[in-house]
Design an enzyme around this catalytic site. Structure first.
Site, mmCIF file in Angstrom:
data_model
loop_
_atom_site.group_PDB
_atom_site.id
_atom_site.type_symbol
_atom_site.label_atom_id
_atom_site.label_comp_id
_atom_site.label_asym_id
_atom_site.label_seq_id
_atom_site.Cartn_x
_atom_site.Cartn_y
_atom_site.Cartn_z
ATOM 1 N N PRO A 125 0.849 -1.198 0.000
ATOM 2 C CA PRO A 125 0.000 0.000 0.000
ATOM 3 C C PRO A 125 0.883 1.247 0.000
ATOM 4 O O PRO A 125 1.254 1.767 1.048
ATOM 5 C CB PRO A 125 -0.801 -0.140 1.302
ATOM 6 C CG PRO A 125 0.086 -0.932 2.209
ATOM 7 C CD PRO A 125 0.890 -1.844 1.341
ATOM 8 N N ASP A 131 6.037 2.654 1.673
ATOM 9 C CA ASP A 131 5.087 1.647 2.123
ATOM 10 C C ASP A 131 4.407 2.194 3.377
ATOM 11 O O ASP A 131 5.060 2.368 4.413
ATOM 12 C CB ASP A 131 5.826 0.341 2.412
ATOM 13 C CG ASP A 131 4.900 -0.815 2.771
ATOM 14 O OD1 ASP A 131 3.773 -0.548 3.214
ATOM 15 O OD2 ASP A 131 5.328 -1.975 2.627
ATOM 16 N N HIS A 132 3.108 2.442 3.276
ATOM 17 C CA HIS A 132 2.408 3.079 4.394
ATOM 18 C C HIS A 132 2.302 2.161 5.612
ATOM 19 O O HIS A 132 1.923 2.612 6.700
ATOM 20 C CB HIS A 132 1.010 3.508 3.953
ATOM 21 C CG HIS A 132 0.621 4.867 4.419
ATOM 22 N ND1 HIS A 132 0.839 5.304 5.708
ATOM 23 C CD2 HIS A 132 0.049 5.914 3.770
ATOM 24 C CE1 HIS A 132 0.403 6.546 5.832
ATOM 25 N NE2 HIS A 132 -0.083 6.950 4.674
ATOM 26 N N ARG A 133 2.659 0.881 5.463
ATOM 27 C CA ARG A 133 2.638 -0.014 6.609
ATOM 28 C C ARG A 133 3.806 0.240 7.556
ATOM 29 O O ARG A 133 3.724 -0.051 8.747
ATOM 30 C CB ARG A 133 2.669 -1.473 6.138
ATOM 31 C CG ARG A 133 1.443 -1.912 5.355
ATOM 32 C CD ARG A 133 1.640 -3.298 4.772
ATOM 33 N NE ARG A 133 2.741 -3.343 3.813
ATOM 34 C CZ ARG A 133 3.148 -4.448 3.182
ATOM 35 N NH1 ARG A 133 2.538 -5.602 3.420
ATOM 36 N NH2 ARG A 133 4.144 -4.390 2.320
ATOM 37 N N CYS A 156 5.394 3.217 8.108
ATOM 38 C CA CYS A 156 5.396 4.523 8.767
ATOM 39 C C CYS A 156 4.198 5.325 8.297
ATOM 40 O O CYS A 156 3.545 4.982 7.309
ATOM 41 C CB CYS A 156 6.689 5.292 8.493
ATOM 42 S SG CYS A 156 6.870 5.835 6.785
#
Length: 435
Positions: A232, A405-407, A409
């Site tokens: 994501p 990758d928004h997972r 941070c």
């Protein structure tokens, strides 16, 4: 008297199971020395010259240029143990071999074998196979399963065949594909679940040109698709005044010594920023649901070549100065152009720097190089109107973008990283704090 030895496509490492023959380097009848390259192959990672572990006369080649071969398939046969034909100039070759082929494949003399006891086959079990007239060698019960090719394992698994029931006919009891096929013919087993029929190759319509997605191009397509499917990602960007960075580089190169590249300075900024924001130097272990953070920076950089996009990796970039980074970028770029990058030089990156400005564009939202967590993009540096010290001036401006990758941070961390990079571009003296 000559002994004919068969040299198979070795394990090329990095999980690769097949390779395409690009160019034969020897002909039938040629004399080869131990460790002489005999064929150039292309894997999903790189072009590789494969050296032959035997010295002698080439008696056969297997596969035309453009043919894909699985690991463990025959490449060539070599007659050893006799002198080369008149004028050949080769010394008498033995059968010992060099032992220095590629990852997971050796040819040095095997250690003394333990005494093995053949068990009586179970009722209905297939007899040991014999290939090329060689009798089968009993398989040791207490050793690792002697199978080199993943294709052999897959063939057995798909047909419900227990490989430990077989006696391999290859060297040291190696189980070959022929052994599995013989066992399947001799002792029919329940057919595996029917797989959908492969889709026939499409015929190009008038005006169409179809190019197979295979080799490196296919590997790039698979990796990019996987990245978009699993990660994501989000992107943030900022414009920065690069005038002072360009002046600093000019001053460095005017002082003598090796020239410093702009890419090396950007890489030095990246490693300093990652030291402050280590969340972005990581990967996500989806199965364990954990973020894995690295204490080293293996910096990948996107490079366009005639064979497609490659991402060579500078190992331990965080421990290198600008001169060392410049030299390593130049070496890897040249290897990419000539197709000589090794699989190890194309894997293991923890963060990627993408200088798409060389294509004359200002910005981009690149796809993350899976399984990394972020990529810094750098656009072209061009003169633009800019407010500098309260006055409108023409400055050298660059657009910087960070895809992350928004997972791993949130936006605050990503924005902090990008802002620090921009500050270093605008005021290179900021880097002195971390030198």
């Amino acid at each position: 008297m000559a002994q004919v030895l068969e040299f198979k496509l070795p394990d090329l490492g990095e999980g690769l199971t097949e390779a395409e023959i690009v160019r034969w380097l020897v002909e039938i009848g040629d004399v080869v020395a131990i460790d002489q390259p005999v064929v150039e192959v292309e894997t999903a990672k790189a072009m590789v010259e494969v050296p032959c572990p035997y010295g002698g006369v080439v008696t056969a080649r297997f596969g035309e240029e453009g043919t894909e071969l699985p690991v463990g398939a025959p490449l060539i046969t070599v007659a050893v143990g006799e002198r080369a034909p008149s004028g050949g100039g080769a010394e008498e070759a033995g059968t010992e071999g060099s032992g220095n082929v590629l990852v997971g494949y050796g040819t040095s003399e095997a250690p003394a074998r333990r005494r093995r006891v053949r068990q009586e086959p179970a009722a209905g079990a297939a007899p040991a196979a014999a290939v090329n007239g060689r009798a089968g060698v009993p398989e040791a019960e207490d050793g690792p399963l002697p199978v080199i090719s993943p294709l052999v394992r897959r063939l057995a698994r798909q047909n419900g065949l227990d490989l430990r029931e077989l006696t391999g006919s290859g060297p040291d009891g190696l189980i070959l594909r022929a052994d599995v096929e013989y066992a399947l013919r001799a002792a029919p087993r329940p057919a595996p679940a029917a797989a959908p029929a492969p889709r026939p190759a499409a015929t190009a319509a008038p005006g169409e040109i179809r190019t197979p997605l295979k080799g490196m191009r296919g590997a790039v397509a698979d990796k990019l698709s996987r990245s978009r499917r699993e990660i994501p990602d989000a992107t943030c960007w900022v414009d920065a005044d690069a005038t002072e960075l360009m002046r600093a580089r000019t001053a460095m190169n005017a002082a003598g010594g090796p020239k410093i590249s702009l890419l090396a300075l950007l890489a030095r900024i990246c490693t300093a920023a990652l030291a402050r924001f280590p969340e972005l130097n990581s990967t996500v272990d989806a199965q364990a649901r954990e973020v894995v953070r690295f204490d080293h920076v293996h910096l990948g950089f996107a490079a366009q070549t005639d064979r497609g996009l490659v991402v060579p990796v500078v190992r331990d970039a965080h421990a290198r100065d600008a001169e060392s980074l410049t030299a390593e970028f130049a070496r890897l770029t040249e290897a990419g152009r000539t197709g000589t990058l090794t699989p190890g030089e194309l894997t293991g990156g923890t963060f990627t720097l993408n200088n798409y400005g060389v294509f004359g564009v200002d910005g981009s939202t690149p796809i993350i190089n899976h399984p990394e967590a972020a990529m810094l993009g750098v656009g072209r540096i061009v003169p633009k109107p800019w407010v500098h010290e309260g006055e409108l001036a023409v400055r050298q401006v660059v657009q910087l973008s960070l895809t992350f990758d928004h997972r791993v941070c949130d936006g605050g961390t990503a924005g902090g990283f990008l802002r620090y990079v921009a500050d270093c571009v605008e005021q290179p003296a900021v880097l002195l704090r971390t030198l």
